[in-house]
Scaffold this motif. Structure first.
Motif, short mmCIF file in Angstrom:
data_model
loop_
_atom_site.label_atom_id
_atom_site.label_comp_id
_atom_site.label_asym_id
_atom_site.label_seq_id
_atom_site.Cartn_x
_atom_site.Cartn_y
_atom_site.Cartn_z
N GLY A 1 0.77 -0.88 -0.28
CA GLY A 1 0.54 0.35 -0.15
C GLY A 1 1.35 0.77 -0.04
N ILE B 1 -5.11 4.74 1.84
CA ILE B 1 -3.48 3.85 1.76
C ILE B 1 -4.34 3.85 0.15
N PRO C 1 -6.99 3.25 6.77
CA PRO C 1 -7.14 1.89 5.17
C PRO C 1 -7.51 2.57 4.49
N GLU C 2 -8.71 3.51 4.62
CA GLU C 2 -9.07 3.89 3.32
C GLU C 2 -8.90 5.11 2.83
N ASN D 1 -2.19 2.34 8.40
CA ASN D 1 -3.02 1.96 7.42
C ASN D 1 -3.98 0.69 7.72
N THR D 2 -3.41 0.75 9.25
CA THR D 2 -4.60 0.08 10.39
C THR D 2 -5.39 0.55 10.75
N HIS E 1 -4.14 1.07 -2.52
CA HIS E 1 -4.09 -0.45 -2.85
C HIS E 1 -3.77 -1.09 -3.42
#
Length: 553
Positions: A480, A548, A545-546, A541-542, A550
């Motif tokens: 990511g 980031i 995450p939205e 990212n934890t 990917h």
């Protein structure tokens, strides 16, 4: 011969009773317990549901017969104290539908806490809704599981017990939905640390619903209606929305109560009424870090308080120094622990504080089986005082949080964390333990060697014109990427400084924050304005995450 009556067994009451006997062999010691078991492992109850603790009998720590034989204690199970008469130092006791009077010279109240049962329409008619606080509660839940076709379970409340119940019900083979009114599971943890636990619950098939609560029970509890209108099917509902002090006996006796109805005691556990003491989950304690009144319903403080009140009655000089609140929970393959204040409470208390995160390994990374360990430290940047910590990982979390809890109790600072000496061999730890690393990182910030940007500050700083410089390797970018980030691996940074703009302020990120600190030092010494993203990519990212990019987006 002094006659001491203790109301309530388990942690506080039984610790007081056995310590009293060791100090006062000639005293008459009577324990009145309204339930059938005076000494049981209430913290182990959830693990019998899954079968991890296979035998129910293993939960019964001591029997009245064993306690009588070893400690000469007068154990009276299923004896409910219904009234305290301080003026003549007597209590009224209900047993087998008959009431009798018992005298005392000293009275210790250890009534514990009771589950908070919210007033929800339809709950009274729900035949499949239970709480879990004692062995009889456990028996009811096990009967529901064995005697009925149970496929769907709902756990209301995602605190420590709620998470344990969700795990064990899932291991039993049920479809489990965990509902929490707060924005995230495990409210004692901060949002970004709880995000790791929520992800682990979901990985193991638990449905997690946050920012919702049960609004109604329908069809005799078979349907749980949430505040947003969702209807969750349930064959078994566990209510785990917190506890309240069991204070009715104390209140009726004229004993003063404090916040949330907790029993007020002085530092000798003495209530406002002479010869009446109180310990355990029902009492108000001092939060040792802030000095404020609070309630901490945990087994370790209750055991300590029981021992200390016995010392006081026996004439020893013992004071209640307060508690900091240290707790741990397992969620499948992940462990979460905390001690002291979280960042949210530190902020609400108006304390000057900084929070940092480090990620390392539970033992030497080159030795097989090493797993990641993320620790958050909250501290005062002016004094170095440690305010609290939280840890997440598969292994080694307990060790590190216990060390930090000891440091808080001992008055150590972040600078002392660097000096702590740990046993080291590759299977057990690292030459620089994760707790040492917390001290290094915190001291770098306090001494001006590093500037830190919190995960929740990143977007605001980007909006203000700063730029992310990602110093991870190209292979790591497959996990990511930050949108619009510049990528220069840290090992190439010195040779590629000409690709950067000295008038542009940068926020540097790597996976955990370690390599980005190296990059920060390189750039600062070459005239750049930079800061280090605390916790790095893995933490961000934890929890976000939205934000980031990917490859599968």
């Amino acid at each position: 011969m002094k006659k001491i009556v203790i109301v309530g067994g388990v942690a506080g009451g039984m610790s007081a009773a056995t310590r009293l006997r060791r100090l006062m062999d000639d005293a008459e010691i009577i324990i009145m317990e309204k339930g059938p078991y005076v000494s049981f492992a209430n913290c182990g109850l959830p693990y019998h549901i899954s079968g991890e603790i296979a035998e129910r009998s293993d939960l019964i720590v001591q029997t009245p017969e064993a306690l009588q034989a070893r400690f000469k204690l007068d154990i009276r199970s299923e004896h409910e104290v219904t009234k305290v008469n301080p003026e003549n130092k007597t209590i009224e006791v209900l047993h087998n539908d008959e009431v009798f009077t018992e005298t005392y010279d000293e009275l210790i109240l250890s009534p514990g806490a009771k589950p908070f049962i919210p007033s929800i329409p339809g709950l009274d008619a729900a035949t499949n809704a239970f709480s879990l606080r004692n062995v009889p509660d456990l028996d009811k839940i096990m009967s529901q599981l064995k005697e009925n076709e149970v496929k769907e379970a709902v756990v209301i409340g995602a605190g420590f017990i709620g998470v344990e119940m969700a795990e064990n019900l899932k291991k039993f083979g049920l479809n489990v939905t965990l509902v929490e009114m707060a924005p995230h599971v495990l409210p004692p943890l901060d949002e970004e640390m709880a995000a790791f636990v929520e992800a682990e619950l979901k990985r193991n098939g638990v449905r997690v619903i946050t920012s919702q609560s049960a609004n109604e029970f329908r069809n005799n509890g078979k349907e749980v209606v949430l505040t947003d209108g969702q209807i969750i099917p349930s064959d078994l509902t566990i209510l785990s929305v917190g506890v309240r002090p069991e204070n009715s006996l104390a209140e009726a006796a004229g004993i003063k109560l404090g916040r949330q109805g907790g029993i007020l005691v002085d530092n000798n556990y003495q209530t406002n009424i002479p010869n009446i003491y109180a310990v355990g989950d029902a009492i108000i304690v001092k939060q040792q870090i802030t000095g404020e009144d609070t309630m901490i319903a945990l087994a370790s403080p209750a055991n300590r308080q029981g021992r200390q009140v016995a010392d006081v009655i026996a004439g020893l000089n013992r004071k209640n120094q307060g508690s900091i609140g240290t707790a741990i929970v397992r969620a499948f393959n992940l462990t979460a622990a905390s001690t002291g204040l979280n960042e949210r409470v530190a902020q609400l208390s108006g304390l000057n504080h900084i929070a940092i995160h480090t990620t390392g390994k539970d033992h030497a990374g080159y030795y097989p089986g090493a797993t990641s360990l993320t620790i958050k430290l909250v501290f005062d940047p002016e004094t170095g005082k440690i305010l609290g910590a939280q840890g997440i990982g598969q292994k080694g979390v307990d060790k590190r949080i216990d060390v930090i809890a000891t440091a808080i109790k001992g008055g150590l600072t972040i600078f002392d964390l660097m000096e702590l000496e740990f046993t080291y061999a590759p299977p057990f730890g690292s030459a620089k333990d994760p707790v040492n690393m917390l001290g290094y990182v915190a001291s770098n910030i306090v001494e001006g060697l590093s500037d830190s940007v919190a995960w929740h500050e990143l977007q605001t700083q980007l909006n203000d014109g700063k730029q992310v410089l990602d110093v991870r390797s190209p292979d790591e970018l497959a996990n990511g990427q930050y949108p619009n980030a510049i990528n220069i691996p840290v090992n190439e940074l010195r040779e590629r400084l000409n690709e950067l703009d000295r008038t542009q302020p940068y926020i540097i990120s790597c996976a955990s924050g370690a390599r980005s600190y190296i990059a920060e030092r390189i750039l600062k010494q070459n005239g750049f304005t930079v800061a280090n993203l605390d916790g790095g990519f893995n933490l961000y990212n934890t929890v976000k995450p939205e934000d980031i990019i990917h490859e599968n987006n």
